[in-house]
Each structure stands twice: as C-alpha cells, then as structure tokens.
Design a protein around this motif. Structure first.
Motif, PDB file in Angstrom:
ATOM      1  N   ALA A 137      77.793  40.119  17.162  1.00 48.77           N
ATOM      2  CA  ALA A 137      78.309  40.101  15.785  1.00 48.77           C
ATOM      3  C   ALA A 137      77.577  41.055  14.864  1.00 48.77           C
ATOM      4  O   ALA A 137      78.134  41.497  13.848  1.00 48.77           O
ATOM      5  CB  ALA A 137      78.215  38.686  15.228  1.00 48.77           C
ATOM      6  N   PHE A 145      82.395  54.237  11.754  1.00 51.81           N
ATOM      7  CA  PHE A 145      83.821  53.860  11.805  1.00 51.81           C
ATOM      8  C   PHE A 145      84.176  53.067  10.555  1.00 51.81           C
ATOM      9  O   PHE A 145      83.297  52.594   9.830  1.00 51.81           O
ATOM     10  CB  PHE A 145      84.157  53.058  13.075  1.00 51.81           C
ATOM     11  N   MET A 150      82.294  47.000  19.388  1.00 56.16           N
ATOM     12  CA  MET A 150      81.203  47.951  19.694  1.00 56.16           C
ATOM     13  C   MET A 150      80.022  47.231  20.352  1.00 56.16           C
ATOM     14  O   MET A 150      78.868  47.579  20.132  1.00 56.16           O
ATOM     15  CB  MET A 150      80.710  48.658  18.416  1.00 56.16           C
ATOM     16  N   TYR A 151      80.367  46.224  21.131  1.00 56.17           N
ATOM     17  CA  TYR A 151      79.385  45.376  21.801  1.00 56.17           C
ATOM     18  C   TYR A 151      79.354  45.681  23.293  1.00 56.17           C
ATOM     19  O   TYR A 151      78.285  45.797  23.901  1.00 56.17           O
ATOM     20  CB  TYR A 151      79.780  43.923  21.506  1.00 56.17           C
TER      21      TYR A 151
HETATM   22  C1  LIG Z   1      76.782  48.492  17.771  1.00 57.48           C
HETATM   23  S1  LIG Z   1      76.299  46.894  17.237  1.00 57.48           S
HETATM   24  C2  LIG Z   1      77.856  46.244  16.633  1.00 57.48           C
HETATM   25  C3  LIG Z   1      77.662  45.091  15.678  1.00 57.48           C
HETATM   26  C4  LIG Z   1      78.958  44.547  15.059  1.00 57.48           C
HETATM   27  N1  LIG Z   1      79.837  43.979  16.043  1.00 57.48           N
HETATM   28  C5  LIG Z   1      79.656  45.630  14.259  1.00 57.48           C
HETATM   29  O1  LIG Z   1      80.797  45.969  14.586  1.00 57.48           O
HETATM   30  O2  LIG Z   1      79.062  46.137  13.294  1.00 57.48           O
HETATM   31  C6  LIG Z   1      76.089  46.019  18.757  1.00 57.48           C
HETATM   32  C7  LIG Z   1      75.585  44.608  18.591  1.00 57.48           C
HETATM   33  O3  LIG Z   1      75.606  43.963  19.874  1.00 57.48           O
HETATM   34  C8  LIG Z   1      74.386  43.261  20.054  1.00 57.48           C
HETATM   35  N2  LIG Z   1      74.106  43.219  21.484  1.00 57.48           N
HETATM   36  C9  LIG Z   1      73.781  44.268  22.289  1.00 57.48           C
HETATM   37  N3  LIG Z   1      73.551  43.855  23.532  1.00 57.48           N
HETATM   38  C10 LIG Z   1      73.712  42.509  23.533  1.00 57.48           C
HETATM   39  C11 LIG Z   1      73.584  41.504  24.541  1.00 57.48           C
HETATM   40  N4  LIG Z   1      73.228  41.825  25.779  1.00 57.48           N
HETATM   41  N5  LIG Z   1      73.813  40.220  24.195  1.00 57.48           N
HETATM   42  C12 LIG Z   1      74.150  39.895  22.909  1.00 57.48           C
HETATM   43  N6  LIG Z   1      74.277  40.804  21.912  1.00 57.48           N
HETATM   44  C13 LIG Z   1      74.067  42.095  22.224  1.00 57.48           C
HETATM   45  C14 LIG Z   1      73.356  44.078  19.290  1.00 57.48           C
HETATM   46  O4  LIG Z   1      72.198  43.327  18.960  1.00 57.48           O
HETATM   47  C15 LIG Z   1      74.153  44.541  18.083  1.00 57.48           C
HETATM   48  O5  LIG Z   1      74.064  43.650  17.007  1.00 57.48           O
END
Ligand SMILES: C[S@@+](CC[C@H](N)C(=O)[O-])C[C@H]1O[C@@H](n2cnc3c(N)ncnc32)[C@H](O)[C@@H]1O
Length: 208
Positions: A47, A22, A110-111
């Motif tokens: 993040a 994206f 995307m979280y």
């Molecule tokens: C698809 S990435 C998106 C990263 C960033 N927000 C971006 O737009 O590039 C998802 C992020 O969420 C974090 N994440 C996934 N599950 C999580 C959880 N249960 N608690 C905290 N962070 C989480 C992952 O480690 C990853 O860095």
C-alpha cells in the motif's frame, strides 16, 4: 540496501516522488476495473502511503493496508488519520497478514515488480479473497531500464503481459484480462543520463 530499507528511507518523500512517476489516472483505472461497491472490504497490498486506498475510501470502500515497511504505513496513517475505515498491517508478500477468504477486492499498484516470486504474491492475493472477489494489479510492462534496479530497488524490470495472464490463471482466477492503463510510468536516472518511459498494464481476475 534491501527494498525494505529503501522504502523506510524514502517514506516521507514517497508522495512527491510518486507524482513524478505516474498520475492519478492509474488508481482511477484500477478501482473502476474492479467495479467497487460502497461498504465492501478491500486489501491494498504494498500500500505504501495509500495511493490506491485514497481512491477506495472516496468510493466508501473499507481498506486493510498491508506493506513490508512500517515507515510507509506510518506516513499513510498520518495522512488518513480522520478515517476509521482503514486498518494497517505490516507483512510480506508470501504470507499476507490476512485470513483466507476475508476481503472482496485485492489491489496491488507498483508492488509486483518488487517481490521475489510474482506468482506467490498473486496466489496470496487470491487466497485472501472471498469467492467472487476481484484482484486488480497495476504495474509496468517489461522494459530495459537497469538503473531502476539500483536506484529504486526494483526486483523485476516490469513483466510480459502474457506471463501475468498465465500467473493469474495458475492462481485460479477466471475472466482474466491484462490491458493498457493508457498511461506511462516516467523516471530519470539520478546520474542524469537515462530517462525511462514505461507503459503500464492493468491485470484483472475473479475468484470463482
Ligand atoms: C513502488 S511502492 C508503491 C506503493 C503504493 N502502492 C503506490 O502506488 O504508491 C512499492 C511498495 O511495496 C512495498 N513492498 C515491496 N516489497 C514488498 C513485500 N515483499 N511485501 C510487502 N510489501 C512490499 C514497499 O514497501 C512499497 O511501499
């Protein structure tokens, strides 16, 4: 492999991968939605390497970046080392390492599709907001691309907008809206047989 291990593994490639999924429009829409003001404090939850944070610091907003993955946060620290307005905290969706009513904005890009219980993740993002604070979540609409579970450790194949709207209201938010970002998330299966084009939503709500 767990989602945490997956993101530890791809941390140093994430920015390049993300550019294929994206564009910057997503963060421009998210940050504009909140109408951020300089000097305020935002939480960037999930993040990663700081995609949303980059837009926030451009707007002179201070940031607390939270992620389950130390490797993603390390990568982010390296990129933003000239900024003293960003704090980094490791933590999980159901127990964010932030005090109640401590931030003006909670962002998550995307979280949500990675967490076990989306409503709990949203409730945590609301808990840490000051009264009058704003939540903005950008993520994928519901889709059928199963390969994303295996290849990118997605927990949910996107969401129905009506579910997100209901969760925002159940979490106590007002003036809730769920709109189009006007952008698609794209991805290709490693096996080369499938291509995903998935529309994105931006969900917004205010804490009374
Ligand atoms: C698809 S990435 C998106 C990263 C960033 N927000 C971006 O737009 O590039 C998802 C992020 O969420 C974090 N994440 C996934 N599950 C999580 C959880 N249960 N608690 C905290 N962070 C989480 C992952 O480690 C990853 O860095």
């Amino acid at each position: 492999m767990s989602s945490k291990k997956y993101f530890e593994k791809v941390a140093d490639q994430w920015d390049q991968m993300r550019e294929g999924f994206f564009t910057d429009k997503v963060r421009e829409v998210a940050v504009a939605k909140a109408g951020v003001e300089a000097g305020k404090l935002a939480a960037d939850i999930g993040a990663g390497t700081g995609f949303i944070t980059e837009e926030l610091v451009k707007n002179e907003v201070k940031v607390i970046a939270v992620d389950q993955s130390e490797a993603m946060l390390e990568e982010m620290k390296r990129k933003f080392d000239r900024f003293d307005t960003i704090e980094y905290r490791t933590g999980n969706f159901n127990h964010l390492p932030l005090q109640d009513e401590s931030v003006d904005y909670s962002f998550g890009n995307m979280y949500l599709h990675h967490v076990d219980v989306p409503l709990v993740a949203i409730e945590e993002m609301v808990r840490v907001l000051k009264p009058g604070g704003k939540v903005v979540i950008t993520d994928m609409d519901e889709h059928e691309f199963e390969f994303l579970r295996k290849e990118q450790h997605d927990r949910w194949l996107g969401f129905k907008r009506e579910d997100v709207e209901r969760w925002f209201k159940e979490a106590g938010l007002k003036n809730v809206s769920v709109d189009c970002v006007g952008e698609e998330c794209c991805g290709e299966s490693e096996e080369g047989s499938e291509k995903a084009n998935i529309s994105l939503f931006v969900a917004y709500g205010e804490k009374p």
